[in-house]
Design an enzyme around this catalytic site. Structure first.
Site, PDB file in Angstrom:
ATOM      1  N   GLU A  83       0.840  -1.202   0.000  1.00 53.42           N
ATOM      2  CA  GLU A  83       0.000   0.000   0.000  1.00 53.42           C
ATOM      3  C   GLU A  83       0.879   1.258   0.000  1.00 53.42           C
ATOM      4  OE1 GLU A  83      -2.792   0.185   3.238  1.00 53.42           O
ATOM      5  OE2 GLU A  83      -3.919   1.818   2.321  1.00 53.42           O
ATOM      6  N   GLY A 113      -8.476   5.260   7.090  1.00 57.67           N
ATOM      7  CA  GLY A 113      -9.332   5.157   8.262  1.00 57.67           C
ATOM      8  C   GLY A 113      -8.731   4.221   9.295  1.00 57.67           C
ATOM      9  N   ALA A 114      -8.027   3.161   8.824  1.00 59.81           N
ATOM     10  CA  ALA A 114      -7.527   2.155   9.757  1.00 59.81           C
ATOM     11  C   ALA A 114      -6.015   1.990   9.737  1.00 59.81           C
ATOM     12  CB  ALA A 114      -8.193   0.809   9.477  1.00 59.81           C
ATOM     13  N   SER A 115      -5.330   2.531   8.729  1.00 57.52           N
ATOM     14  CA  SER A 115      -3.865   2.475   8.732  1.00 57.52           C
ATOM     15  C   SER A 115      -3.307   3.733   8.096  1.00 57.52           C
ATOM     16  CB  SER A 115      -3.355   1.238   7.977  1.00 57.52           C
ATOM     17  OG  SER A 115      -3.501   1.397   6.591  1.00 57.52           O
ATOM     18  N   THR A 116      -2.007   3.943   8.315  1.00 51.74           N
ATOM     19  CA  THR A 116      -1.352   5.106   7.700  1.00 51.74           C
ATOM     20  C   THR A 116       0.018   4.676   7.195  1.00 51.74           C
ATOM     21  OG1 THR A 116      -0.819   7.436   7.986  1.00 51.74           O
ATOM     22  CG2 THR A 116      -0.320   6.026   9.868  1.00 51.74           C
ATOM     23  N   GLN A 117       0.428   5.241   6.059  1.00 49.65           N
ATOM     24  CA  GLN A 117       1.679   4.843   5.427  1.00 49.65           C
ATOM     25  C   GLN A 117       2.612   6.027   5.227  1.00 49.65           C
ATOM     26  OE1 GLN A 117      -1.087   2.220   5.395  1.00 49.65           O
ATOM     27  NE2 GLN A 117      -1.449   3.691   3.774  1.00 49.65           N
TER      28      GLN A 117
HETATM   29  N1  LIG Z   1     -14.635  14.717   3.310  1.00 50.26           N
HETATM   30  C1  LIG Z   1     -14.104  14.078   4.344  1.00 50.26           C
HETATM   31  N2  LIG Z   1     -13.854  14.737   5.491  1.00 50.26           N
HETATM   32  C2  LIG Z   1     -13.313  14.107   6.547  1.00 50.26           C
HETATM   33  N3  LIG Z   1     -12.978  12.826   6.565  1.00 50.26           N
HETATM   34  C3  LIG Z   1     -13.199  12.121   5.438  1.00 50.26           C
HETATM   35  C4  LIG Z   1     -13.774  12.700   4.278  1.00 50.26           C
HETATM   36  N4  LIG Z   1     -13.873  11.738   3.331  1.00 50.26           N
HETATM   37  C5  LIG Z   1     -13.388  10.611   3.879  1.00 50.26           C
HETATM   38  N5  LIG Z   1     -12.992  10.828   5.147  1.00 50.26           N
HETATM   39  C6  LIG Z   1     -12.394   9.897   6.100  1.00 50.26           C
HETATM   40  O1  LIG Z   1     -11.009   9.874   5.838  1.00 50.26           O
HETATM   41  C7  LIG Z   1     -10.466   8.606   6.198  1.00 50.26           C
HETATM   42  C8  LIG Z   1      -9.640   8.090   5.081  1.00 50.26           C
HETATM   43  O2  LIG Z   1     -10.447   7.790   4.007  1.00 50.26           O
HETATM   44  P1  LIG Z   1      -9.918   6.772   2.905  1.00 50.26           P
HETATM   45  O3  LIG Z   1     -11.025   6.502   1.985  1.00 50.26           O
HETATM   46  O4  LIG Z   1      -8.640   7.252   2.362  1.00 50.26           O
HETATM   47  O5  LIG Z   1      -9.574   5.544   3.862  1.00 50.26           O
HETATM   48  P2  LIG Z   1      -9.863   4.020   3.697  1.00 50.26           P
HETATM   49  O6  LIG Z   1      -9.346   3.589   2.364  1.00 50.26           O
HETATM   50  O7  LIG Z   1     -11.290   3.733   3.970  1.00 50.26           O
HETATM   51  O8  LIG Z   1      -8.975   3.466   4.884  1.00 50.26           O
HETATM   52  P3  LIG Z   1      -7.776   2.415   4.883  1.00 50.26           P
HETATM   53  O9  LIG Z   1      -6.837   2.837   3.794  1.00 50.26           O
HETATM   54  O10 LIG Z   1      -7.178   2.581   6.238  1.00 50.26           O
HETATM   55  O11 LIG Z   1      -8.370   1.077   4.646  1.00 50.26           O
HETATM   56  C9  LIG Z   1     -11.651   7.755   6.605  1.00 50.26           C
HETATM   57  O12 LIG Z   1     -11.713   7.792   7.996  1.00 50.26           O
HETATM   58  C10 LIG Z   1     -12.847   8.461   6.012  1.00 50.26           C
HETATM   59  O13 LIG Z   1     -14.005   8.253   6.774  1.00 50.26           O
END
Ligand SMILES: Nc1ncnc2c1ncn2[C@@H]1O[C@H](COP(=O)(O)OP(=O)(O)OP(=O)(O)O)[C@@H](O)[C@H]1O
Length: 492
Positions: A175, A203-207
């Site tokens: 990732e 939402g659950a991990s950071t890179q």
């Molecule tokens: N407009 C927004 N404002 C604030 N937070 C947002 C917005 N859109 C998405 N998010 C939040 O940002 C975070 C990252 O979203 P993203 O879609 O990149 O993560 P993800 O792919 O679901 O997570 P992971 O990569 O950890 O599996 C999530 O917590 C999501 O709920």
């Protein structure tokens, strides 16, 4: 005779059959040469190829369609995102108790893809699904449920007319590395030595991924990814922190000390929440109190500095067996070069109007402190169109981002200015999906492709000039045959 004499006087010396013949043949030759040059080398009417990637994240799934000119598979910067679709509902890991629904949830976006990709290309268009931290966590928690979810989404995607290439969990390393490839591919950096680091907050991990002269992989081989792209060797440092995406950190911060009266939420915020849903994640399950009530009231008190202290408590800075670490005992070399920060980094900092990193870090913190201390009622009035869940969390999320960058990754007030908060680069979303597809379709060659000496217009101009010069030389070479004007008047 008079008539012949007059004719001789006004006759143009070029109007002999031979010069006319040479001129006509010459003009035809030039026209033919230029026409052939133009048509031969003219880019063909754009015929595109397509690839589809589904990003099955912890919070939601998104579909991206990429296109590139069919004859230019190997050229840098030519693959572009042409469409994206946000799947309605939560991420696929949330369907653990009803996996079929995970498959069904993808159908609307897949139908959209059928309309966006020309039907004659459907069969050959590769379709990939990559799942990230949400499914990593489900797999740790309940691998049978995770397999069932994959089974259901695979069955659903097999029904599409595209060439389904499989659904799998990406490792944190993949990732991070593919996010870095995407940013540098779109920035046209892959043929250069100086690359851009990638910061991805999910939402659950950071890179975090970047190239550092101080890192050769020997100190921490698990954080090393080697690429040979366009003739350059890259030794990339990358690390993915599972549970350090912003949703999971919010749970950790909530379940930590001071969980009920929360400085990371605005004054006046008060919501009844369920303990069960708070602790149903491997990231926080160990923190669950032995006897906890079913519900609790989450009350905000809006204090950035206290929030920062609370957020800091989710990082472990006490152990490091390497020369230097970020946090939780994870090795990190010295930061180097510019960075692109995307996903939640962008969503949050963009909302807070804090994407301008030329503003001193101290002023950014002060602005966030002011925002956090604004009462909840005022915030709601100021931002009527924003989803309440996001709105309530921006103070926490902004504080987490600044704490992660400065305390976690060691960005200083100086290096903070090297971060660019980005959503897209040249119309394509920053994220791991493009890099993943480029890798699986072998679209980035290890060696630099041969580039034409001249651009098309330059090539045609050179051909035209050379043709004209050749023609002039040819006409000059026929000088002995040129008709000559008599020195004496012809009229007798
Ligand atoms: N407009 C927004 N404002 C604030 N937070 C947002 C917005 N859109 C998405 N998010 C939040 O940002 C975070 C990252 O979203 P993203 O879609 O990149 O993560 P993800 O792919 O679901 O997570 P992971 O990569 O950890 O599996 C999530 O917590 C999501 O709920």
């Amino acid at each position: 005779n008079d008539q012949t004499g007059l004719y001789s006087v006004f006759r143009n010396p070029w109007h002999t059959p031979l010069t006319i013949f040479i001129a006509v043949v010459g003009v035809i030759a030039i026209v033919a040469l230029v026409t052939v040059a133009v048509l031969q080398n003219k880019p063909l009417i754009p015929k595109y190829k397509y690839g589809i990637v589904l990003d099955a994240g912890s919070s939601h799934t998104a579909m991206y369609i990429y296109e590139w000119p069919a004859e230019k598979d190997n050229n840098t910067g030519r693959v572009e995102q042409t469409h994206s679709c946000k799947v309605k509902g939560p991420g696929i890991s949330s369907y653990a108790s009803d996996p079929k629904k995970a498959g069904q949830s993808l159908q609307v976006c897949m139908k959209e893809a059928e309309r966006f990709v020309p039907s004659e290309r459907h069969e050959e268009t590769p379709l990939y699904l990559g799942a990230t931290a949400g499914m990593r966590l489900l797999n740790i928690e309940n691998s049978t449920a995770s397999d069932q979810v994959f089974q259901a989404v695979s069955e659903s995607l097999q029904k599409s007319p595209f060439s389904f290439q499989g659904a799998r969990i990406l490792s944190g390393q993949e990732e991070g590395a593919f996010g870095w490839v995407t940013v540098n591919y779109l920035d046209d950096r892959l043929k250069q030595v100086c690359t851009t680091g990638a910061l991805d907050l999910g939402g659950a991990s950071t890179q975090i991924s970047f190239v550092s002269d101080a890192f050769d992989g020997s100190e921490s081989p698990n954080n090393s990814v080697n690429f040979r792209l366009y003739g350059n060797d890259y030794n990339l440092y990358t690390h993915s922190f599972l549970c350090y995406g912003k949703d999971q950190v919010l749970r950790m911060a909530l379940s930590g000390p001071g969980s009920i009266s929360d400085p990371c939420f605005h004054n006046g915020y008060s919501e009844s929440k369920n303990y069960m849903t708070l602790y149903n994640s491997p990231c926080v399950s160990k923190r669950k109190p032995v006897s906890s009530p079913a519900d609790f009231t989450h009350v905000g008190k809006g204090n950035f500095y206290q929030c920062q202290e609370l957020v800091k408590s989710v990082f472990d800075f006490t152990q490091c067996k390497y020369t230097q670490c970020s946090f939780n005992g994870v090795y990190q070399p010295t930061l180097q070069g510019p960075f692109g920060a995307f996903s939640a980094y962008y969503f949050v900092m963009n909302f807070l109007n804090l994407t301008d990193t030329s503003v001193p870090l101290q002023s950014v913190k002060e602005a966030l402190a002011r925002y956090c201390s604004t009462p909840w009622e005022t915030i709601k009035k100021q931002h009527p169109g924003i989803k309440l869940k996001y709105l309530a969390e921006y103070c926490f999320s902004g504080t987490y981002i600044l704490t992660l960058l400065t305390e976690g990754y060691n960005f200083t007030s100086e290096t903070f200015s090297k971060i660019r908060f980005i959503k897209q680069i040249k119309g394509s979303d920053a994220g791991w999906t493009l890099g993943y597809m480029l890798n699986l379709t072998n679209m980035i060659p290890a060696e630099a492709p041969d580039t034409p000496l001249l651009p098309h217009a330059g090539y045609v101009s050179v051909i035209t000039v050379i043709a004209l010069v050749l023609f002039l030389l040819f006409v000059l070479s026929l000088r002995p045959l040129w008709p000559r004007c008599s020195q004496k008047p012809q009229i007798v």
